[in-house]
Structures are given as C-alpha cells and as structure tokens.
Design a protein around this motif. Sequence first.
Motif, PDB file in Angstrom:
ATOM      1  N   GLN A  53       0.847  -1.206   0.000  1.00  0.00           N
ATOM      2  CA  GLN A  53       0.000   0.000   0.000  1.00  0.00           C
ATOM      3  C   GLN A  53       0.878   1.250   0.000  1.00  0.00           C
ATOM      4  O   GLN A  53       0.626   2.215  -0.717  1.00  0.00           O
ATOM      5  N   LEU A  54       1.919   1.189   0.827  1.00  0.00           N
ATOM      6  CA  LEU A  54       2.796   2.342   0.993  1.00  0.00           C
ATOM      7  C   LEU A  54       3.518   2.695  -0.311  1.00  0.00           C
ATOM      8  O   LEU A  54       3.538   3.853  -0.733  1.00  0.00           O
ATOM      9  N   VAL A  55       4.090   1.676  -0.970  1.00  0.00           N
ATOM     10  CA  VAL A  55       4.835   1.925  -2.215  1.00  0.00           C
ATOM     11  C   VAL A  55       3.901   2.448  -3.301  1.00  0.00           C
ATOM     12  O   VAL A  55       4.221   3.411  -4.005  1.00  0.00           O
ATOM     13  N   ASN A  56       2.725   1.852  -3.414  1.00  0.00           N
ATOM     14  CA  ASN A  56       1.757   2.334  -4.410  1.00  0.00           C
ATOM     15  C   ASN A  56       1.400   3.795  -4.155  1.00  0.00           C
ATOM     16  O   ASN A  56       1.248   4.584  -5.077  1.00  0.00           O
ATOM     17  N   LYS A  57       1.294   4.142  -2.867  1.00  0.00           N
ATOM     18  CA  LYS A  57       0.949   5.520  -2.495  1.00  0.00           C
ATOM     19  C   LYS A  57       2.098   6.474  -2.816  1.00  0.00           C
ATOM     20  O   LYS A  57       1.905   7.527  -3.430  1.00  0.00           O
TER      21      LYS A  57
END
Length: 487
Positions: A53-57
């Motif tokens: 989730q973090l990397v996509n964000k």
Amino acid sequence: MEMEADAAGVVSMEEEDNEFTKRVICQLTDSEGAPLGAPIFLPENAGPKELQQLVNKLLNNEEKLPYSFYVSDHELLVHLGAYLKKNKVSVEKVITIVYQPQAVFRIRPVTRCSSTIAGHNEAVLSVSFSPDGRQLASGSGDTTVRLWDLSTQTPLFTCKGHKNWVLCIAWSPDGKHLVSGSKTGELICWDPQTGNASGNPLMGHKKWITGISWEPVHLSAPCRRFVSASKDGDARIWDVTLKKSVICLTGHTLAITCVKWGGDGVIYTGSQDCTIKMWETTQGKLIRELKGHGHWVNSLALSTEYVLRTGAFDHTGKQKYSSPEEMKKVALERYNKTKGGAPERLVSGSDDFTMFLWEPTVSKQPKTRMTGHQQLVNHVYFSPDGLWIASASFDKSVKLWNGITGKFVAAFRGHVGPVYQISWSADSRLLLSGSKDSTLKVWDIRTQKLKQDLPGHEDEVFAVDWSPDGEKVASGGKDKVLKLWMG
C-alpha cells in the motif's frame, strides 16, 4: 490499518489498540538502489501487505500494482519485527527494503506432457517458439528444420535444404523469418507461413554455426539483418532482403561460441579465446573487449533479452500490427520500459566454472565475478524482468543470482546429470531446466524449490523453450521426439 503520509513525508501507521508498537527506521529503494522518499519509521507489525500500500501511495500509482520486498537479498514474507528477530538484525541502523514490481499476470506451471510428436529421424538439437508464441520450430541432426502446428499439435512443414546437422535456429522478432545454421556452416532463411526457403543457402562461414541473433525490431522494422557466429572465429551480419553477408566481424583468434545483438545496436560475441568483443554494426568496427575469463566463454545473455526476442508482442501474443512502423514503435516502448533508466546488462558463463556480470556500455571491467559452480557453465539466462539470472552447469545444478548485483541467491539441486538448457516463464516466477538425466524440471523462484518434475523423455534432453505467452513448454533431445507440455 490506516496509513497516512504527513507533510514531512513520514508515514504514520496507527494501531487502534496499541499506541506503543515498536518502530523501525526503514529506507525503501528500487532494485537499482534509488531511494523512494526519505527514511521512514515503520511499526514492526508492518508486513508485505502494508508495504505494498505504501509503495503504491508513494509512487502515486493510479492502478495498484503488486510488489515483492527484499531485505539483504531475502524476500520479506512476514512482518518486519518477526523478520528482524529471526535474522538478528540490529534495529539501531536504517533497514534498506528493496521493492520489486511483480508481473501483473500469472503463468501456470506446466504439469503434464500434452503430446509427444514423432517426426525427426535423429536427435532434436534446438527448439524455439515464435515471438508471439503461436508457432514452434525445431532443428535436428536429421538435417531438417520442422515447423509444428500448435493448435493440432502435429507437424506442419519439414524444411529441407541443409546437408548436415541443424545446430541452431532463430526467429526474427517480427515473426516473419526463421533462420537455421548447420554443422557445415551454411545458413538458410525460411518463410514460416509456407515452410519454403526464401532463397539459396547463405554461404560464407567455413565451419559450423554456433549462434544466430537478429537485429532488434525496435531498431529496424521490418526485420532484415541478423548476425551469425561460427567455429571459424568470424561473425557475419546478413541481410535477408539482399540475401548476402554485408559485414564480417573478424578479430577473435579462436571459435566464437555465442552471439547477441543488443538493444543499443551493439553486437556481443563470446569466444574460446576467453574474450567477449563488442562491435558496432554499420562498418563492423570493434568497440570494446571484455576480458576476465580464464577459459572458453560458452554463453552470453542480456538483461533485455525477453523483450528483444518478443519485440512488439507481449505475453498475450494476440496483437495484429497494421505496419512495421507501428510494430517498431510498440517494441521501442516495451524495450525502454524493461530497460528503465539503467544500462543494459550482460552476463557471461564460462568453462572456467565462473560467470561475470557486465555493464558493457559503461565499463570494460566486470561489475561482479560470480563463483559457485563446480563445473563448466553451459547456459546463462536473465529472467524476462531482468531481476534474476539463472545458470545451468555440468555440475548438475541450476543456480539463481540477483540480476542487478550478481549476488548468489540459491542453488536448485535435483538433476542427476549435467543441465544443458534453461528457460523462464514470461512472469519471471518460474524457471525450467532440461538435463542429460532425461527430465525437465520447473523451479519456483519465490520458494526456491522444485515445483514440478517432468519425466517422459527416454534419453538426454538437449533443448527446452517456454513459449513467450507462457502457455506451453517444448522440449527435444536424443530420443528424436518433440514433447509439448501444458499447465
């Protein structure tokens, strides 16, 4: 779990019932080591799901993409705390977490032989699927090239014209031509739609052909030029429209064993004289020499090889292109995407039991020397995404290496004879090997274990290929039959 990036770029993750979760300072980087944002505090209970989730964000991905995560070359499959504890990692230091994009599609492992097709009268020495995965060709000791109908799984054309064993075959990346090279040294270009030769045999080499590679379609469409390497120590560039050799690359003092036409337009030749030479292709001038191996160079592979082989066709293989220009444009987009901002990498495997990883456009010094095999290295191959290197050896093992750093990752043991050839699935998750022990084996890159054992051949397996669309595997060898394997 909530995730919010505050103004300072620091991500805070809040657990409702535990305000005192231990935190670890982490730095996310891509495979090349480029940082994604500043170091951030992450709770120890963050795992791959939260990192995803973090990397996509942080990358502002509109469509959420799948990623895998690595800490010092080990995949992170549990939450951070458990990993750090198990591996006794100090939490005082910044933990580097490498994120790697995964293929959005999945290839099913092949599990069964769907057909055994007789036809060749001698050993099958080479098998190769067309760039769109719809056709299959094989070369044999019986002097013929055969094209097979994959929908009916029967022989389609028998291409006759060679006087001796057919040692290598290569499809043009636009799928319009198939070239074969023989033990006598002549090459023949075939029309895969009819099985007929597109002219007389191409003569020039004095000894047998050891390799063939086409000029990438993103550099020139329609495909016209290919390069051949020979035991006679020369490589020759041929033009299929002019039907002749246009440039001879001379300089090696012994046999050339392998050749690759790179995505930047440079030709690489590996030789028994222990060197790798780089050539430009307008006049055939030697650009650079790569030295380091103490014995014959047996095999070369490029980090962009899959996309060079498939050109404008992706893993669905369903495209129809209205013009060569359109094909060239799509192929260039695919090449640039695979290559990213980094230079094309080359790996070499040798009779000296070692491999070298090179960035040949950057330096004539190797990036890494890769040791571990106990016998000669027979075949090296980058995964389609360029993130892994696999090597096959006479020591009966297949080894897996990091495709960026060249660092050793794992050894796959299970074959009881020398491993002759390897091939990757289109999603870079599975690796196929064929051996003298008469079996094929499929290895799982994530678990680093054997996924499928495929016995069936009655003798040594010389050639294997996984179709670019991922749906089927072909194999051939000493028992003269061609086998097709499905998921």
